[in-house]
Design a protein around this motif. Structure first.
Motif, PDB file in Angstrom:
ATOM      1  N   GLU A  78       1.247  -1.330   0.460  1.00 43.84           N
ATOM      2  CA  GLU A  78       0.244  -0.070   0.172  1.00 43.84           C
ATOM      3  C   GLU A  78       0.283   1.047  -0.121  1.00 43.84           C
ATOM      4  OE1 GLU A  78      -3.003   1.888   3.130  1.00 43.84           O
ATOM      5  OE2 GLU A  78      -3.143  -0.100   2.926  1.00 43.84           O
ATOM      6  N   LEU A  79       2.285   0.745   0.675  1.00 47.18           N
ATOM      7  CA  LEU A  79       3.033   2.766   0.862  1.00 47.18           C
ATOM      8  C   LEU A  79       3.580   2.661  -0.207  1.00 47.18           C
ATOM      9  CD1 LEU A  79       4.566   1.492   4.207  1.00 47.18           C
ATOM     10  CD2 LEU A  79       2.616   3.599   3.902  1.00 47.18           C
ATOM     11  N   LEU A  80       3.844   1.427  -1.587  1.00 48.68           N
ATOM     12  CA  LEU A  80       4.925   1.706  -3.481  1.00 48.68           C
ATOM     13  C   LEU A  80       4.066   2.391  -3.991  1.00 48.68           C
ATOM     14  CD1 LEU A  80       4.991  -1.835  -3.685  1.00 48.68           C
ATOM     15  CD2 LEU A  80       6.758   0.258  -2.947  1.00 48.68           C
ATOM     16  N   GLY A  81       2.842   3.022  -4.476  1.00 50.04           N
ATOM     17  CA  GLY A  81       1.458   3.984  -5.132  1.00 50.04           C
ATOM     18  C   GLY A  81       2.213   5.591  -4.605  1.00 50.04           C
ATOM     19  N   PRO A  82       1.890   5.490  -3.140  1.00 55.20           N
ATOM     20  CA  PRO A  82       2.424   7.039  -3.379  1.00 55.20           C
ATOM     21  C   PRO A  82       3.902   7.524  -2.656  1.00 55.20           C
ATOM     22  CG  PRO A  82       1.323   5.796  -0.711  1.00 55.20           C
ATOM     23  CD  PRO A  82       1.150   5.753  -2.085  1.00 55.20           C
ATOM     24  N   MET A  83       4.874   6.327  -2.863  1.00 57.25           N
ATOM     25  CA  MET A  83       5.983   6.962  -2.518  1.00 57.25           C
ATOM     26  C   MET A  83       6.496   7.545  -3.568  1.00 57.25           C
ATOM     27  SD  MET A  83       7.844   3.233  -0.088  1.00 57.25           S
ATOM     28  CE  MET A  83       8.777   3.823  -0.278  1.00 57.25           C
ATOM     29  N   ALA A  84       5.889   6.704  -5.112  1.00 54.82           N
ATOM     30  CA  ALA A  84       6.695   7.452  -6.174  1.00 54.82           C
ATOM     31  C   ALA A  84       6.244   8.400  -6.566  1.00 54.82           C
ATOM     32  CB  ALA A  84       6.130   6.459  -7.717  1.00 54.82           C
ATOM     33  N   THR A  85       5.163   9.329  -6.144  1.00 51.83           N
ATOM     34  CA  THR A  85       5.079  11.113  -5.817  1.00 51.83           C
ATOM     35  C   THR A  85       5.850  11.287  -5.277  1.00 51.83           C
ATOM     36  OG1 THR A  85       2.511  10.068  -6.419  1.00 51.83           O
ATOM     37  CG2 THR A  85       3.061  12.273  -5.539  1.00 51.83           C
ATOM     38  N   VAL A  86       6.275  11.095  -4.077  1.00 56.55           N
ATOM     39  CA  VAL A  86       6.954  12.021  -3.191  1.00 56.55           C
ATOM     40  C   VAL A  86       8.366  11.595  -3.324  1.00 56.55           C
ATOM     41  CG1 VAL A  86       8.364  11.265  -0.963  1.00 56.55           C
ATOM     42  CG2 VAL A  86       5.701  11.215  -0.916  1.00 56.55           C
ATOM     43  N   ALA A  87       8.781  10.638  -4.645  1.00 53.37           N
ATOM     44  CA  ALA A  87      10.096  10.205  -5.227  1.00 53.37           C
ATOM     45  C   ALA A  87      10.656  11.214  -5.454  1.00 53.37           C
ATOM     46  CB  ALA A  87      10.019   9.274  -6.178  1.00 53.37           C
ATOM     47  N   ASN A  88       9.714  11.880  -6.484  1.00 57.51           N
ATOM     48  CA  ASN A  88       8.863  12.877  -7.657  1.00 57.51           C
ATOM     49  C   ASN A  88       9.128  14.127  -7.280  1.00 57.51           C
ATOM     50  OD1 ASN A  88       8.744  12.546 -10.588  1.00 57.51           O
ATOM     51  ND2 ASN A  88       7.155  10.797  -9.610  1.00 57.51           N
ATOM     52  N   GLN A  89       8.336  13.963  -5.230  1.00 59.88           N
ATOM     53  CA  GLN A  89       9.058  15.328  -5.266  1.00 59.88           C
ATOM     54  C   GLN A  89      10.318  15.610  -4.127  1.00 59.88           C
ATOM     55  OE1 GLN A  89       6.943  18.312  -4.335  1.00 59.88           O
ATOM     56  NE2 GLN A  89       5.062  16.685  -5.532  1.00 59.88           N
ATOM     57  N   THR A  90      11.021  14.462  -4.516  1.00 61.06           N
ATOM     58  CA  THR A  90      12.128  14.366  -3.390  1.00 61.06           C
ATOM     59  C   THR A  90      13.248  14.921  -4.491  1.00 61.06           C
ATOM     60  OG1 THR A  90      11.768  12.826  -1.935  1.00 61.06           O
ATOM     61  CG2 THR A  90      14.257  12.815  -2.769  1.00 61.06           C
ATOM     62  N   LEU A  91      13.376  14.624  -6.033  1.00 55.64           N
ATOM     63  CA  LEU A  91      14.248  15.229  -7.294  1.00 55.64           C
ATOM     64  C   LEU A  91      13.720  16.805  -7.762  1.00 55.64           C
ATOM     65  CD1 LEU A  91      14.990  11.835  -8.949  1.00 55.64           C
ATOM     66  CD2 LEU A  91      15.832  13.015  -6.846  1.00 55.64           C
ATOM     67  N   SER A  92      12.328  17.124  -7.122  1.00 58.67           N
ATOM     68  CA  SER A  92      11.756  18.827  -7.597  1.00 58.67           C
ATOM     69  C   SER A  92      12.686  19.518  -7.739  1.00 58.67           C
ATOM     70  CB  SER A  92      10.305  18.467  -6.760  1.00 58.67           C
ATOM     71  OG  SER A  92      10.696  19.333  -5.894  1.00 58.67           O
ATOM     72  N   GLU A  93      13.380  19.800  -6.751  1.00 56.31           N
ATOM     73  CA  GLU A  93      15.065  20.631  -6.829  1.00 56.31           C
ATOM     74  C   GLU A  93      15.303  20.560  -7.575  1.00 56.31           C
ATOM     75  OE1 GLU A  93      16.229  24.136  -5.797  1.00 56.31           O
ATOM     76  OE2 GLU A  93      14.319  23.596  -4.802  1.00 56.31           O
ATOM     77  N   LEU A  94      16.029  19.334  -8.049  1.00 54.93           N
ATOM     78  CA  LEU A  94      17.037  18.920  -9.337  1.00 54.93           C
ATOM     79  C   LEU A  94      16.356  19.120 -10.822  1.00 54.93           C
ATOM     80  CD1 LEU A  94      18.415  15.450  -8.886  1.00 54.93           C
ATOM     81  CD2 LEU A  94      19.676  17.828  -7.893  1.00 54.93           C
ATOM     82  N   ALA A  95      14.821  19.250 -10.596  1.00 49.21           N
ATOM     83  CA  ALA A  95      13.885  18.947 -12.119  1.00 49.21           C
ATOM     84  C   ALA A  95      14.090  20.525 -12.482  1.00 49.21           C
ATOM     85  CB  ALA A  95      12.389  18.398 -11.804  1.00 49.21           C
ATOM     86  N   ARG A  96      14.231  21.636 -11.542  1.00 46.32           N
ATOM     87  CA  ARG A  96      14.169  22.893 -11.995  1.00 46.32           C
ATOM     88  C   ARG A  96      14.874  23.429 -12.972  1.00 46.32           C
ATOM     89  NH1 ARG A  96      12.784  26.984  -7.598  1.00 46.32           N
ATOM     90  NH2 ARG A  96      11.081  26.294  -6.460  1.00 46.32           N
ATOM     91  N   HIS A  97      16.216  22.627 -12.789  1.00 39.24           N
ATOM     92  CA  HIS A  97      17.206  22.876 -13.470  1.00 39.24           C
ATOM     93  C   HIS A  97      17.170  22.315 -14.813  1.00 39.24           C
ATOM     94  CE1 HIS A  97      18.885  25.260 -10.254  1.00 39.24           C
ATOM     95  NE2 HIS A  97      18.414  23.827  -9.766  1.00 39.24           N
TER      96      HIS A  97
END
Length: 186
Positions: free
Chosen positions: A127-146
């Protein structure tokens, strides 16, 4: 969360907290840690036996750690549990290792369903795995800005119509990508 109902109109029967945190590691990889904790306000014994849990102690306290790279590819999976209702629950995270090599992108939940056999894995960890992908994207969001905005094959930003705020008829799209904005329906 503060309720809008008066406290005397309802009785709490169960409490679940899910926390998911994202980290940058010293080795250049990233890590997510998801933890699920269930508690009951009264003494609890599962219907099919198992341990009797005192009021407010965790019936479940378990979680998943995913190590991933900047392309969202899972490099390692670990699970942990400090409280479970049955001794048979231990080891329920081993099946999640089948996700090593999978990318947490569109289709992630489908891949989880295909690779992680229900009867071989802890339902709560799954059950935890689905939202983990969303949080992975949020975790990398600072890198994605560039990085350049990801586009679909037609050149349209993938972010458009991905949620309510980024709907094609909303202000954000009009401001960021006016050429893709469409007027709201009448």
């Amino acid at each position: 969360m503060k309720s809008t109902l008066a406290d005397d109109t309802r009785e709490e029967l169960h409490f679940r907290r899910i926390d998911i945190r994202g980290f940058r590691r010293a080795d250049g990889l990233f890590e997510l840690e998801a933890q699920l904790v269930d508690r009951k306000p009264k003494v609890f014994t599962p219907r099919s036996g198992g341990r009797t849990v005192p009021a407010h102690d965790p019936t479940h306290d378990l979680g998943v750690r995913l190590v991933f790279d900047d392309m969202l590819q899972v490099r390692d999976v670990q699970s942990f549990s400090s409280a479970v209702p049955y001794p048979e629950c231990h080891g329920g995270g081993e099946e999640l290792r089948r996700l090593i090599g999978v990318r947490m992108v569109s289709g992630w939940r489908r891949e989880v369903a295909l690779r992680v056999r229900h009867s071989h894995a802890c339902a709560h960890m799954r059950e935890l795995l689905g939202p983990m992908a969303t949080v992975a994207n949020q975790t990398l969001s600072e890198l994605a800005r560039h990085r350049p905005e990801p586009l679909d094959p037609t050149g349209r930003p993938r972010k458009i119509d991905s949620c309510h705020a980024y709907r094609a008829d909303r202000v954000i799209v009009r401001r960021k990508w006016p050429e893709f904005h469409r007027p709201p329906p009448p």
